[in-house]
Design a protein around this motif. Sequence first.
Motif, PDB file in Angstrom:
ATOM      1  N   TYR A  81       0.795  -1.200   0.141  1.00 37.85           N
ATOM      2  CA  TYR A  81       0.163   0.110   0.050  1.00 37.85           C
ATOM      3  C   TYR A  81       0.906   1.212  -0.110  1.00 37.85           C
ATOM      4  CZ  TYR A  81      -3.001  -3.722   2.145  1.00 37.85           C
ATOM      5  OH  TYR A  81      -3.578  -4.723   2.517  1.00 37.85           O
ATOM      6  N   ASN A  82       0.155   2.368  -0.504  1.00 39.84           N
ATOM      7  CA  ASN A  82       0.956   3.468  -0.278  1.00 39.84           C
ATOM      8  C   ASN A  82       0.452   4.328   0.765  1.00 39.84           C
ATOM      9  OD1 ASN A  82      -1.615   4.357  -1.071  1.00 39.84           O
ATOM     10  ND2 ASN A  82      -0.908   5.571  -2.708  1.00 39.84           N
ATOM     11  N   PHE A  83       0.080   3.570   1.880  1.00 41.69           N
ATOM     12  CA  PHE A  83      -0.307   4.252   3.082  1.00 41.69           C
ATOM     13  C   PHE A  83      -0.061   3.222   4.233  1.00 41.69           C
ATOM     14  CE2 PHE A  83      -4.006   2.073   1.690  1.00 41.69           C
ATOM     15  CZ  PHE A  83      -4.657   1.234   2.728  1.00 41.69           C
ATOM     16  N   PHE A  93       5.060   3.603   8.961  1.00 49.17           N
ATOM     17  CA  PHE A  93       6.069   3.432   8.088  1.00 49.17           C
ATOM     18  C   PHE A  93       7.421   3.086   8.688  1.00 49.17           C
ATOM     19  CE2 PHE A  93       3.542   5.533   4.594  1.00 49.17           C
ATOM     20  CZ  PHE A  93       3.219   4.371   4.091  1.00 49.17           C
ATOM     21  N   LYS A 136      13.345   2.538   4.481  1.00 45.03           N
ATOM     22  CA  LYS A 136      13.047   2.952   3.245  1.00 45.03           C
ATOM     23  C   LYS A 136      13.950   2.272   2.020  1.00 45.03           C
ATOM     24  CE  LYS A 136      13.591   7.093   4.381  1.00 45.03           C
ATOM     25  NZ  LYS A 136      13.587   8.738   4.590  1.00 45.03           N
ATOM     26  N   ASN A 193      13.121  -1.390   0.638  1.00 42.57           N
ATOM     27  CA  ASN A 193      11.839  -1.700  -0.257  1.00 42.57           C
ATOM     28  C   ASN A 193      12.300  -2.141  -1.320  1.00 42.57           C
ATOM     29  OD1 ASN A 193      10.208  -0.405   1.958  1.00 42.57           O
ATOM     30  ND2 ASN A 193       9.876   1.270   0.802  1.00 42.57           N
ATOM     31  N   ASP A 242       8.806   0.421  -5.284  1.00 46.01           N
ATOM     32  CA  ASP A 242       8.376   1.757  -4.886  1.00 46.01           C
ATOM     33  C   ASP A 242       6.687   1.597  -4.231  1.00 46.01           C
ATOM     34  OD1 ASP A 242      10.326   2.982  -5.455  1.00 46.01           O
ATOM     35  OD2 ASP A 242       9.804   3.790  -7.386  1.00 46.01           O
ATOM     36  N   ASN A 243       6.165   0.400  -4.662  1.00 45.73           N
ATOM     37  CA  ASN A 243       4.748  -0.061  -4.149  1.00 45.73           C
ATOM     38  C   ASN A 243       4.849  -0.827  -2.854  1.00 45.73           C
ATOM     39  OD1 ASN A 243       3.487   1.419  -6.519  1.00 45.73           O
ATOM     40  ND2 ASN A 243       4.124  -0.101  -7.899  1.00 45.73           N
ATOM     41  N   HIS A 254       6.133  -1.160   0.924  1.00 46.52           N
ATOM     42  CA  HIS A 254       6.423  -0.472   2.233  1.00 46.52           C
ATOM     43  C   HIS A 254       6.549  -1.078   3.369  1.00 46.52           C
ATOM     44  CE1 HIS A 254       6.068   3.495   0.137  1.00 46.52           C
ATOM     45  NE2 HIS A 254       4.925   2.880  -0.469  1.00 46.52           N
ATOM     46  N   CYS A 287       6.218  -1.629   7.347  1.00 50.55           N
ATOM     47  CA  CYS A 287       5.611  -0.955   8.394  1.00 50.55           C
ATOM     48  C   CYS A 287       5.701  -1.486   9.848  1.00 50.55           C
ATOM     49  CB  CYS A 287       4.130  -0.886   8.108  1.00 50.55           C
ATOM     50  SG  CYS A 287       3.575   0.267   6.901  1.00 50.55           S
TER      51      CYS A 287
END
Length: 80
Positions: A13-15, A22, A58, A61, A64-65, A67, A69
């Motif tokens: 996810y981008n969240f 994150f 970071k 990863n 880029d999609n 992440h 957490c």
Amino acid sequence: MEPFIGQIQLFPYNFAPRGWAFCEGQMLQIEQNTTLYSLIGNTYGGDGRTTFALPDLKTKNLDDNLHYCIALQGVYPSRG
């Protein structure tokens, strides 16, 4: 199933989902995150009195999609 507090997981996810953050080295207030602080302390930074840092993953990863957490809420891991 609830995660363990401090568990690190890769999400597509981008969240950051609710109860997660994150892993980007950000500083958190100990006062507002005492449980997580009791597990990781100031291993990743912070002054250890009022702040501590989350791990900075970071650069780990794979895409880029995706992440990494860390769970801020959940089950406190037992040692037994």
